[in-house]
Design a protein around this motif. Structure first.
Motif, short mmCIF file in Angstrom:
data_model
loop_
_atom_site.label_atom_id
_atom_site.label_comp_id
_atom_site.label_asym_id
_atom_site.label_seq_id
_atom_site.Cartn_x
_atom_site.Cartn_y
_atom_site.Cartn_z
N PHE A 24 -19.24 55.09 21.46
CA PHE A 24 -18.58 53.81 21.24
C PHE A 24 -18.50 53.10 22.58
O PHE A 24 -18.59 53.73 23.64
N GLY A 25 -18.36 51.78 22.56
CA GLY A 25 -18.29 51.01 23.79
C GLY A 25 -19.63 50.59 24.32
O GLY A 25 -19.71 49.91 25.36
N ALA A 80 -15.52 53.52 26.96
CA ALA A 80 -16.72 54.03 26.31
C ALA A 80 -16.64 55.54 26.27
O ALA A 80 -16.06 56.18 27.16
N GLY A 81 -17.19 56.13 25.21
CA GLY A 81 -17.15 57.58 25.07
C GLY A 81 -17.90 58.03 23.83
O GLY A 81 -18.71 57.28 23.27
N LEU A 82 -17.61 59.24 23.39
CA LEU A 82 -18.28 59.84 22.24
C LEU A 82 -17.43 59.66 20.99
O LEU A 82 -16.21 59.84 21.02
N ASP A 110 -23.66 48.92 23.26
CA ASP A 110 -24.41 48.15 22.27
C ASP A 110 -25.87 48.18 22.67
O ASP A 110 -26.25 47.56 23.67
N CYS A 111 -26.67 48.94 21.90
CA CYS A 111 -28.11 49.07 22.19
C CYS A 111 -28.35 49.52 23.63
O CYS A 111 -29.23 48.99 24.34
N GLY A 112 -27.55 50.51 24.06
CA GLY A 112 -27.74 51.06 25.41
C GLY A 112 -27.16 50.23 26.52
O GLY A 112 -27.35 50.54 27.70
N ARG A 113 -26.47 49.16 26.19
CA ARG A 113 -25.86 48.29 27.20
C ARG A 113 -24.35 48.47 27.19
O ARG A 113 -23.74 48.73 26.15
N ILE A 114 -23.75 48.35 28.36
CA ILE A 114 -22.31 48.54 28.51
C ILE A 114 -21.72 47.27 29.13
O ILE A 114 -22.38 46.58 29.92
N LEU A 149 -23.38 59.18 28.77
CA LEU A 149 -23.37 58.17 27.70
C LEU A 149 -24.79 57.92 27.20
O LEU A 149 -25.02 57.76 25.98
N LYS A 150 -25.74 57.90 28.10
CA LYS A 150 -27.13 57.68 27.71
C LYS A 150 -27.63 58.84 26.84
O LYS A 150 -28.31 58.65 25.84
N LYS A 151 -27.23 60.04 27.19
CA LYS A 151 -27.64 61.23 26.44
C LYS A 151 -27.06 61.25 25.04
O LYS A 151 -27.71 61.67 24.08
#
Length: 415
Positions: A404-405, A372-374, A407-411, A396-398
């Motif tokens: 990417f990585g 996950a990243g930008l 989905d709707c704030g979920r990892i 990541l939240k910010k």
């Protein structure tokens, strides 16, 4: 039926493009729909080329100084997956890499590591890697010392894969850095990023010793319905740059010199080996500066931290003065935020376990299932197999919908 996508594109047809695709709205390839054909007796077959495609790719291989080329119309991602499938594990990713590299390693399922420190010999010895994967240039135009890296890797018996997606144009001007094909065994070029090719146009290039395995892997990874308009555009762009590249980039560098002279303070340029990747920095928040440009229908490639990144090509360089005009209109931009810095070292990537999707706040201390990243630039801050820290979760939240990585704030984390 409503057509919101077409309507939005229609409303901005005249915007100034400093982003991919690098044709910048100037059509140097054919837009005649009759070029959109399939494998016919006169058009050859990309997966078994013996006619005009074989001839065309041989010409392109010569232009890039390599032994073997395959046209790619499904983007550099398909080329990266082909390269990984064609090589042997264990794999070592040295430095930053695009998310498609990690997805390709997941598909291969081989023992894989990412190393973000500097002692390459120690990393190769520790991992017993048979394939080294490097990215050069990176998203901001910085190039690795490929000659030294390749010499070291080859001394350990490693195949060297270079993701040179952002450096396709290097082969066509002495003003640009050395092309990755000088040192890489298998090289990926994403032509649409810096050359006048529609989105999806790329190449995989390699030395003769790898041609057979690359060809076999390509059969698996690439669509059986390649776009003939894109392949025609690749051929045309390479022909144009081979004939006129020096003159084209002479004008680009003249424009960059003028832009640098006129650039108002407190803006400055972040130096990189590839000057055509124009990275501006200032005390201001990069996204706020980008928003100001976009209000004037000038669209950069991306913005992050204190930076705004523009891709300068022979087809948009003459418009750099418009960028200067907007930057001179000083306004109360928000201040830049500090760039995040994380510890360097080795991570062994982890594939194939069961996973679940959880909110970021509940994932702290859990093992990440995937990267996950930008995006852009598409390089991870969290790797599969890595324990998610509170600092990275907050980052990541910010970033919100620029990640990417997620989905709707979920990892995805390992069960």
């Amino acid at each position: 039926m409503r057509t919101p996508l077409r309507d939005a594109l229609q409303a901005h047809l005249d915007h100034l493009s400093f982003h991919t695709p690098a044709h910048s709205g100037v059509c140097v390839f054919s837009d005649d729909p009759r070029f959109d054909v399939t494998e016919l007796d006169f058009s050859d077959n990309l997966h078994a080329p013996t006619g005009v495609l074989a001839e065309s790719m041989a010409e392109t291989a010569a232009a890039f100084g390599v032994d073997f080329v395959r046209y790619v119309t499904a983007g550099a991602t398909a080329a990266i997956h082909t390269a990984i499938l064609a090589a042997d594990g264990p794999y070592l990713v040295f430095g930053s890499a695009h998310k498609s590299v990690f997805n390709g390693l997941r598909l291969k399922g081989a023992e894989s590591y990412v190393y973000t420190a500097r002692d390459l010999p120690a990393a190769l010895e520790k991992t017993r890697a048979k394939t080294l994967i490097v990215t050069s240039p990176d998203y901001y135009g910085n190039c690795l010392p490929l000659k030294n890296i390749a010499r070291t890797a080859h001394a350990f018996g490693c195949t060297v894969i270079v993701d040179a997606s952002h450096g396709s144009h290097f082969a066509f001007s002495q003003k640009l850095p050395v092309s990755a094909s000088e040192y890489g065994d298998i090289v990926i070029y994403s032509l649409h990023k810096t050359m006048p090719v529609p989105t999806g146009g790329a190449l995989i290039a390699c030395r003769a010793a790898y041609a057979e395995t690359v060809s076999a892997a390509f059969e698996i990874c690439h669509t059986t319905s390649p776009s003939y308009p894109i392949m025609t555009a690749i051929e045309g762009a390479v022909d144009l740059f081979r004939r006129e590249g020096e003159a084209l980039y002479e004008r680009v560098f003249d424009a960059l010199d003028g832009f640098e002279r006129d650039l108002p303070k407190p803006f400055s340029i972040v130096r990189a080996e590839d000057r055509t990747r124009l990275v501006l920095t200032s005390p201001y928040l990069g996204t706020a500066v980008a928003d100001a440009l976009q209000r004037h229908e000038i669209y950069p490639e991306c913005a992050d931290g204190s930076r705004v990144t523009l891709i300068v090509t022979p087809f948009n360089a003459r418009h750099l003065g418009r960028v200067t005009e907007v930057l001179r209109q000083q306004r109360a931009y928000p201040p830049a935020e500090p760039e995040p810095h994380f510890s360097r070292g080795m991570v062994q990537l982890s594939f194939g376990r069961e996973f679940e999707a959880v909110p970021l706040s509940d994932a702290i201390g859990r093992i990440a299932y995937r990267e996950a990243g930008l995006y852009p630039p598409g390089t991870p801050v969290v790797y599969s197999g890595e324990v998610l820290s509170e600092e990275k979760a907050e980052l990541l939240k910010k970033w919100g919908n620029r990640t990417f990585g997620l989905d709707c704030g979920r990892i995805l984390v390992v069960k």
